[in-house]
Design an enzyme around this catalytic site. Structure first.
Site, PDB file in Angstrom:
ATOM      1  N   GLY A  72     -20.134   7.682  13.353  1.00  0.00           N
ATOM      2  CA  GLY A  72     -20.735   7.560  12.025  1.00  0.00           C
ATOM      3  C   GLY A  72     -20.141   8.540  11.041  1.00  0.00           C
ATOM      4  O   GLY A  72     -19.029   9.041  11.248  1.00  0.00           O
ATOM      5  N   GLY A  96     -10.734   6.962   6.536  1.00  0.00           N
ATOM      6  CA  GLY A  96      -9.949   6.920   7.782  1.00  0.00           C
ATOM      7  C   GLY A  96     -10.526   5.862   8.718  1.00  0.00           C
ATOM      8  O   GLY A  96      -9.787   5.024   9.265  1.00  0.00           O
ATOM      9  N   HIS A  97     -11.855   5.871   8.885  1.00  0.00           N
ATOM     10  CA  HIS A  97     -12.490   4.856   9.737  1.00  0.00           C
ATOM     11  C   HIS A  97     -12.241   3.458   9.162  1.00  0.00           C
ATOM     12  O   HIS A  97     -11.939   2.516   9.898  1.00  0.00           O
ATOM     13  CB  HIS A  97     -14.007   5.063   9.797  1.00  0.00           C
ATOM     14  CG  HIS A  97     -14.433   6.319  10.485  1.00  0.00           C
ATOM     15  ND1 HIS A  97     -15.041   7.356   9.815  1.00  0.00           N
ATOM     16  CD2 HIS A  97     -14.355   6.702  11.789  1.00  0.00           C
ATOM     17  CE1 HIS A  97     -15.322   8.321  10.663  1.00  0.00           C
ATOM     18  NE2 HIS A  97     -14.918   7.963  11.870  1.00  0.00           N
ATOM     19  N   GLU A 145      -4.867   8.680  15.114  1.00  0.00           N
ATOM     20  CA  GLU A 145      -3.966   9.692  15.700  1.00  0.00           C
ATOM     21  C   GLU A 145      -4.380  11.116  15.337  1.00  0.00           C
ATOM     22  O   GLU A 145      -3.797  12.067  15.829  1.00  0.00           O
ATOM     23  CB  GLU A 145      -2.530   9.448  15.241  1.00  0.00           C
ATOM     24  CG  GLU A 145      -1.904   8.257  15.929  1.00  0.00           C
ATOM     25  CD  GLU A 145      -0.450   8.044  15.559  1.00  0.00           C
ATOM     26  OE1 GLU A 145      -0.008   8.602  14.530  1.00  0.00           O
ATOM     27  OE2 GLU A 145       0.233   7.306  16.294  1.00  0.00           O
ATOM     28  N   LYS A 146      -5.369  11.280  14.471  1.00  0.00           N
ATOM     29  CA  LYS A 146      -5.830  12.657  14.197  1.00  0.00           C
ATOM     30  C   LYS A 146      -6.292  13.292  15.507  1.00  0.00           C
ATOM     31  O   LYS A 146      -6.010  14.446  15.781  1.00  0.00           O
ATOM     32  CB  LYS A 146      -6.952  12.694  13.171  1.00  0.00           C
ATOM     33  CG  LYS A 146      -7.358  14.144  12.852  1.00  0.00           C
ATOM     34  CD  LYS A 146      -8.328  14.235  11.736  1.00  0.00           C
ATOM     35  CE  LYS A 146      -9.734  13.986  12.197  1.00  0.00           C
ATOM     36  NZ  LYS A 146     -10.283  15.073  13.075  1.00  0.00           N
ATOM     37  N   ASP A 147      -7.000  12.491  16.308  1.00  0.00           N
ATOM     38  CA  ASP A 147      -7.400  12.958  17.639  1.00  0.00           C
ATOM     39  C   ASP A 147      -6.362  12.445  18.634  1.00  0.00           C
ATOM     40  O   ASP A 147      -6.653  11.578  19.470  1.00  0.00           O
ATOM     41  CB  ASP A 147      -8.795  12.420  17.975  1.00  0.00           C
ATOM     42  CG  ASP A 147      -9.833  12.962  17.015  1.00  0.00           C
ATOM     43  OD1 ASP A 147     -10.073  14.169  17.028  1.00  0.00           O
ATOM     44  OD2 ASP A 147     -10.376  12.171  16.217  1.00  0.00           O
ATOM     45  N   ARG A 176     -16.201  15.896   9.362  1.00  0.00           N
ATOM     46  CA  ARG A 176     -16.563  17.308   9.170  1.00  0.00           C
ATOM     47  C   ARG A 176     -16.200  17.821   7.781  1.00  0.00           C
ATOM     48  O   ARG A 176     -16.765  18.810   7.326  1.00  0.00           O
ATOM     49  CB  ARG A 176     -15.855  18.178  10.214  1.00  0.00           C
ATOM     50  CG  ARG A 176     -16.370  17.961  11.612  1.00  0.00           C
ATOM     51  CD  ARG A 176     -15.851  19.034  12.544  1.00  0.00           C
ATOM     52  NE  ARG A 176     -16.656  19.094  13.735  1.00  0.00           N
ATOM     53  CZ  ARG A 176     -16.442  18.385  14.829  1.00  0.00           C
ATOM     54  NH1 ARG A 176     -15.412  17.567  14.877  1.00  0.00           N
ATOM     55  NH2 ARG A 176     -17.233  18.481  15.871  1.00  0.00           N
TER      56      ARG A 176
HETATM   57  O1  PAF Z   1     -13.342   9.961  17.822  1.00  0.00           O
HETATM   58  C1  PAF Z   1     -14.583   9.876  17.827  1.00  0.00           C
HETATM   59  O2  PAF Z   1     -15.223   9.728  16.789  1.00  0.00           O
HETATM   60  C2  PAF Z   1     -15.322   9.966  19.149  1.00  0.00           C
HETATM   61  O3  PAF Z   1     -14.729  10.868  20.010  1.00  0.00           O
HETATM   62  C3  PAF Z   1     -15.513   8.593  19.828  1.00  0.00           C
HETATM   63  C4  PAF Z   1     -14.184   7.997  20.238  1.00  0.00           C
HETATM   64  C5  PAF Z   1     -16.251   7.659  18.896  1.00  0.00           C
HETATM   65  C6  PAF Z   1     -16.344   8.770  21.097  1.00  0.00           C
HETATM   66  O4  PAF Z   1     -17.618   9.257  20.819  1.00  0.00           O
END
Ligand code: PAF
Length: 283
Positions: A31, A36-37, A151-153, A190
């Site tokens: 959420g 980005g999402h 790709e940020k994560d 964040r």
């Molecule tokens: O990247 C995220 O927002 C979280 O790590 C994910 C993949 C939704 C898992 O809770």
């Protein structure tokens, strides 16, 4: 837009799609959605008939209780944002804790061929077991053809790909380019919590990554790392947690550069009490 609050409803809907041979894309989120999402959802819509977006603040991936409590929860705004992308092709899944964890909120222990030991794994103990647990359970419920991760994560993306391989799951994992604000700051839920002076300072992270990339053309990984560490020592507001140049396959720190390998530089830094991460492809 359809919104399902429990896994049986969502699963019934997925059954119908499967019977009609519809391609299902999946964007898992916690959420506090941002552009980005939305860029992941938009990419997914080009490649699938429907997109399931899950919204679930997963408690087991937070190693810090305060971070979990302070994580922004903005479901109404999230739904309104998703509706701006598509009202008919997005299905939102907001599971309950019981849907994911039944009566035991704890992580499974995973091994991801060592990918879990570096960087975020080293600084956030248990984090990737929590991520692995929730993503595996969500994939079992949603049964998507394709799932989209930013790709940020980057470490998370590589770990999820490894989980698919090791557990022989059939979903294709699609990595998507980092979405940045105009000043270069990587989009993150964040960022909303950054006080104005920290928000203003935060693009320094990406600027330093870009400079590090230039330096990596001529300097060794050690020299570049020292240079970055010094830049942060001089900075008044941002505190470096780690900077690392790693091989993208193993995520192990590079010792000696090889033209046959592909590298990325990774960074985590604190802006006040807010932890920001970013990374950049180097070659
Ligand atoms: O990247 C995220 O927002 C979280 O790590 C994910 C993949 C939704 C898992 O809770």
């Amino acid at each position: 837009m359809k919104v399902f609050n429990n896994k049986n409803q969502l699963s019934n809907c997925v059954d119908k799609f499967k019977t009609n041979s519809k391609a299902i894309g999946f964007v898992p989120t916690m959420g506090a959605l941002h552009n980005g999402h939305l860029s992941l959802v938009e990419k997914g819509l080009l490649e699938n008939d429907f997109i399931v977006v899950s919204i679930f603040v997963n408690p087991t991936q937070f190693n810090n209780k305060e971070d979990l409590e302070r994580y922004p929860r903005t479901v109404n705004r999230d739904l309104a944002l998703l509706e701006t992308v598509s009202k008919s092709k997005i299905i939102v899944f907001i599971p309950s804790i019981e849907d994911i964890y039944e009566d035991k909120v704890s992580s499974e222990a995973f091994a991801f061929d060592g990918l879990e030991h570096e960087m975020e794994g080293a600084f956030r103990p248990g984090h990737f077991d929590g991520v692995g647990t929730v993503v595996k359970r969500l994939l079992e419920i949603v049964r998507p053809d394709n799932a989209y991760f930013g790709e940020k994560d980057f470490q998370q993306l590589q770990i999820i790909k490894k989980m698919i391989e090791l557990h022989k799951l059939t979903t294709k994992i699609v990595g998507c380019a980092i979405y940045r604000a105009d000043d270069g700051l990587a989009m993150s839920s964040r960022n909303e919590r950054l006080k104005p002076n920290y928000r203003k300072a935060a693009p320094f992270i990406y600027k330093t990554l870009k400079d590090a990339k230039k330096k990596f053309g001529t300097d060794s990984a050690k020299e570049v790392t020292e240079w970055v560490e010094n830049q942060f020592k001089k900075h008044e507001l941002l505190e470096l947690e780690y900077f690392l140049i790693a091989d993208i396959k193993t995520l192990k720190p590079v010792k000696r550069k090889s033209t046959k390998k592909t590298y990325r530089a990774f960074i985590a830094a604190y802006a006040d009490d807010i932890r920001l991460i970013d990374n950049i492809a180097l070659n």
